[in-house]
Design a protein around this motif. Structure first.
Motif, PDB file in Angstrom:
ATOM      1  N   PRO A  41       0.741  -1.264   0.015  1.00 25.13           N
ATOM      2  CA  PRO A  41      -0.143  -0.084  -0.157  1.00 25.13           C
ATOM      3  C   PRO A  41       1.001   1.189   0.154  1.00 25.13           C
ATOM      4  O   PRO A  41       0.537   2.325  -0.690  1.00 25.13           O
ATOM      5  N   VAL A  42       2.048   1.218   0.622  1.00 25.55           N
ATOM      6  CA  VAL A  42       2.900   2.434   0.811  1.00 25.55           C
ATOM      7  C   VAL A  42       3.533   2.559  -0.653  1.00 25.55           C
ATOM      8  O   VAL A  42       3.564   3.799  -1.204  1.00 25.55           O
ATOM      9  N   ILE A  43       4.034   1.755  -1.301  1.00 33.10           N
ATOM     10  CA  ILE A  43       4.637   1.326  -2.622  1.00 33.10           C
ATOM     11  C   ILE A  43       3.279   2.171  -3.498  1.00 33.10           C
ATOM     12  O   ILE A  43       3.829   3.163  -4.281  1.00 33.10           O
ATOM     13  N   LEU A  44       2.156   1.819  -3.686  1.00 33.83           N
ATOM     14  CA  LEU A  44       1.349   1.956  -4.664  1.00 33.83           C
ATOM     15  C   LEU A  44       0.740   3.778  -4.355  1.00 33.83           C
ATOM     16  O   LEU A  44       0.577   4.330  -5.209  1.00 33.83           O
ATOM     17  N   PHE A  45       0.659   3.930  -3.074  1.00 33.89           N
ATOM     18  CA  PHE A  45      -0.030   5.207  -2.637  1.00 33.89           C
ATOM     19  C   PHE A  45       1.288   6.324  -3.225  1.00 33.89           C
ATOM     20  O   PHE A  45       0.897   7.295  -3.846  1.00 33.89           O
ATOM     21  N   THR A  46       2.722   5.929  -2.996  1.00 34.79           N
ATOM     22  CA  THR A  46       3.653   7.018  -3.214  1.00 34.79           C
ATOM     23  C   THR A  46       3.529   7.011  -4.804  1.00 34.79           C
ATOM     24  O   THR A  46       3.603   8.077  -5.494  1.00 34.79           O
ATOM     25  N   GLN A  47       3.691   6.085  -5.543  1.00 36.11           N
ATOM     26  CA  GLN A  47       3.402   6.028  -7.004  1.00 36.11           C
ATOM     27  C   GLN A  47       2.197   6.924  -7.500  1.00 36.11           C
ATOM     28  O   GLN A  47       2.475   7.591  -8.486  1.00 36.11           O
ATOM     29  N   PHE A  48       0.927   6.689  -6.958  1.00 39.40           N
ATOM     30  CA  PHE A  48      -0.104   7.441  -7.344  1.00 39.40           C
ATOM     31  C   PHE A  48      -0.037   8.816  -7.097  1.00 39.40           C
ATOM     32  O   PHE A  48      -0.156   9.708  -7.808  1.00 39.40           O
ATOM     33  N   MET A  49       0.672   9.164  -5.761  1.00 38.99           N
ATOM     34  CA  MET A  49       1.020  10.572  -5.541  1.00 38.99           C
ATOM     35  C   MET A  49       1.748  11.263  -6.498  1.00 38.99           C
ATOM     36  O   MET A  49       1.831  12.556  -6.942  1.00 38.99           O
ATOM     37  N   GLY A  50       2.950  10.579  -6.818  1.00 39.61           N
ATOM     38  CA  GLY A  50       3.970  11.073  -7.790  1.00 39.61           C
ATOM     39  C   GLY A  50       3.279  11.266  -9.212  1.00 39.61           C
ATOM     40  O   GLY A  50       3.721  12.229  -9.772  1.00 39.61           O
ATOM     41  N   VAL A  51       2.389  10.351  -9.590  1.00 38.35           N
ATOM     42  CA  VAL A  51       1.786  10.603 -10.762  1.00 38.35           C
ATOM     43  C   VAL A  51       0.948  11.836 -10.690  1.00 38.35           C
ATOM     44  O   VAL A  51       0.883  12.593 -11.718  1.00 38.35           O
ATOM     45  N   VAL A  52       0.097  11.768  -9.913  1.00 35.19           N
ATOM     46  CA  VAL A  52      -0.919  13.044  -9.560  1.00 35.19           C
ATOM     47  C   VAL A  52      -0.099  14.327  -9.638  1.00 35.19           C
ATOM     48  O   VAL A  52      -0.461  15.386 -10.411  1.00 35.19           O
ATOM     49  N   MET A  53       0.967  14.276  -8.948  1.00 35.56           N
ATOM     50  CA  MET A  53       1.918  15.606  -8.836  1.00 35.56           C
ATOM     51  C   MET A  53       2.440  15.928 -10.053  1.00 35.56           C
ATOM     52  O   MET A  53       2.405  17.284 -10.460  1.00 35.56           O
ATOM     53  N   LEU A  54       2.966  14.868 -11.059  1.00 32.42           N
ATOM     54  CA  LEU A  54       3.467  15.156 -12.260  1.00 32.42           C
ATOM     55  C   LEU A  54       2.453  15.708 -13.327  1.00 32.42           C
ATOM     56  O   LEU A  54       2.766  16.578 -13.817  1.00 32.42           O
ATOM     57  N   ILE A  55       1.217  15.007 -13.210  1.00 34.85           N
ATOM     58  CA  ILE A  55       0.217  15.571 -14.203  1.00 34.85           C
ATOM     59  C   ILE A  55      -0.107  16.985 -13.606  1.00 34.85           C
ATOM     60  O   ILE A  55      -0.399  17.825 -14.651  1.00 34.85           O
ATOM     61  N   SER A  56      -0.131  17.411 -12.315  1.00 36.33           N
ATOM     62  CA  SER A  56      -0.491  18.876 -12.105  1.00 36.33           C
ATOM     63  C   SER A  56       0.585  19.765 -12.433  1.00 36.33           C
ATOM     64  O   SER A  56       0.140  20.871 -12.802  1.00 36.33           O
ATOM     65  N   LEU A  57       1.848  19.363 -12.521  1.00 39.89           N
ATOM     66  CA  LEU A  57       2.623  20.210 -13.224  1.00 39.89           C
ATOM     67  C   LEU A  57       2.581  20.511 -14.566  1.00 39.89           C
ATOM     68  O   LEU A  57       2.854  21.461 -15.240  1.00 39.89           O
ATOM     69  N   ILE A  58       2.307  19.253 -15.285  1.00 34.00           N
ATOM     70  CA  ILE A  58       2.332  19.379 -16.831  1.00 34.00           C
ATOM     71  C   ILE A  58       0.770  20.129 -17.319  1.00 34.00           C
ATOM     72  O   ILE A  58       0.872  20.858 -17.949  1.00 34.00           O
ATOM     73  N   GLY A  59      -0.236  19.808 -16.371  1.00 33.23           N
ATOM     74  CA  GLY A  59      -1.434  20.555 -16.858  1.00 33.23           C
ATOM     75  C   GLY A  59      -1.806  21.821 -16.124  1.00 33.23           C
ATOM     76  O   GLY A  59      -1.845  22.922 -16.446  1.00 33.23           O
TER      77      GLY A  59
END
Length: 167
Positions: A149-167
């Motif tokens: 759960p920690v690994i998947l949550f960290t991956q999810f947050m990283g993707v969300v933050m990366l998308i927020s920088l792009i968009g």
């Protein structure tokens, strides 16, 4: 006659308070609008790149490298493939609904508040995402155990933050 004067005086007093209350509410609402517009002029938008987003992106990249995330996903035989495939389908549903909302509704048709036009989209997307995350946790539990759960949550947050920088 005394009753009539008292009743008339009471009506006059009530009307005067009503008028004063309307004026008071009107002046307060105008002041509130003025304060809000002044506040909106003074407030600067938050910067796109901040410590919070940088932290999650770096944590996601570091974790991807440290646990060989993609190598484990592609080659590990312990992954429960049925649950993983269910998670992929549900994640596809989430991404398809998000693309529909962002690309078609917002960019193409100009609908900013799509949840009012299509009220079923947010709960369906949320339910599909929760089910996808549960499926991925079940599928990948044999690989990373209680770290999953920690690994998947960290991956999810990283993707969300990366998308927020792009968009």
């Amino acid at each position: 006659m005394a009753d009539f004067l008292q009743e008339n005086d009471l009506v006059t007093l009530r009307n005067r308070f009503k008028k004063d209350a309307e004026l008071l509410l009107h002046s307060i609402s105008e002041e509130g609008i003025d304060e809000k517009s002044k506040y909106n002029k003074d407030v600067k938008p938050l910067p796109r790149i901040n410590r919070h987003s940088v932290f999650w992106i770096l944590a996601s990249v570091g974790l991807t490298y440290y646990v060989d995330f993609f190598v484990e996903i592609m080659e590990n035989e312990d992954i429960k493939s049925w649950w993983f495939n269910v998670g992929l389908v549900l994640l596809g549903v989430c991404l398809s609904l998000a693309a529909f909302c962002i690309v078609y509704l917002e960019w193409y048709r100009g609908i900013k508040h799509y949840e009012q036009e299509y009220p079923a989209i947010p709960p369906v997307t949320t339910a599909a995402f929760i089910a996808a995350s549960c499926s991925f946790n079940i599928a990948l539990w044999p690989v990373w155990s209680f770290f999953t759960p920690v690994i998947l949550f960290t991956q999810f947050m990283g993707v969300v933050m990366l998308i927020s920088l792009i968009g």
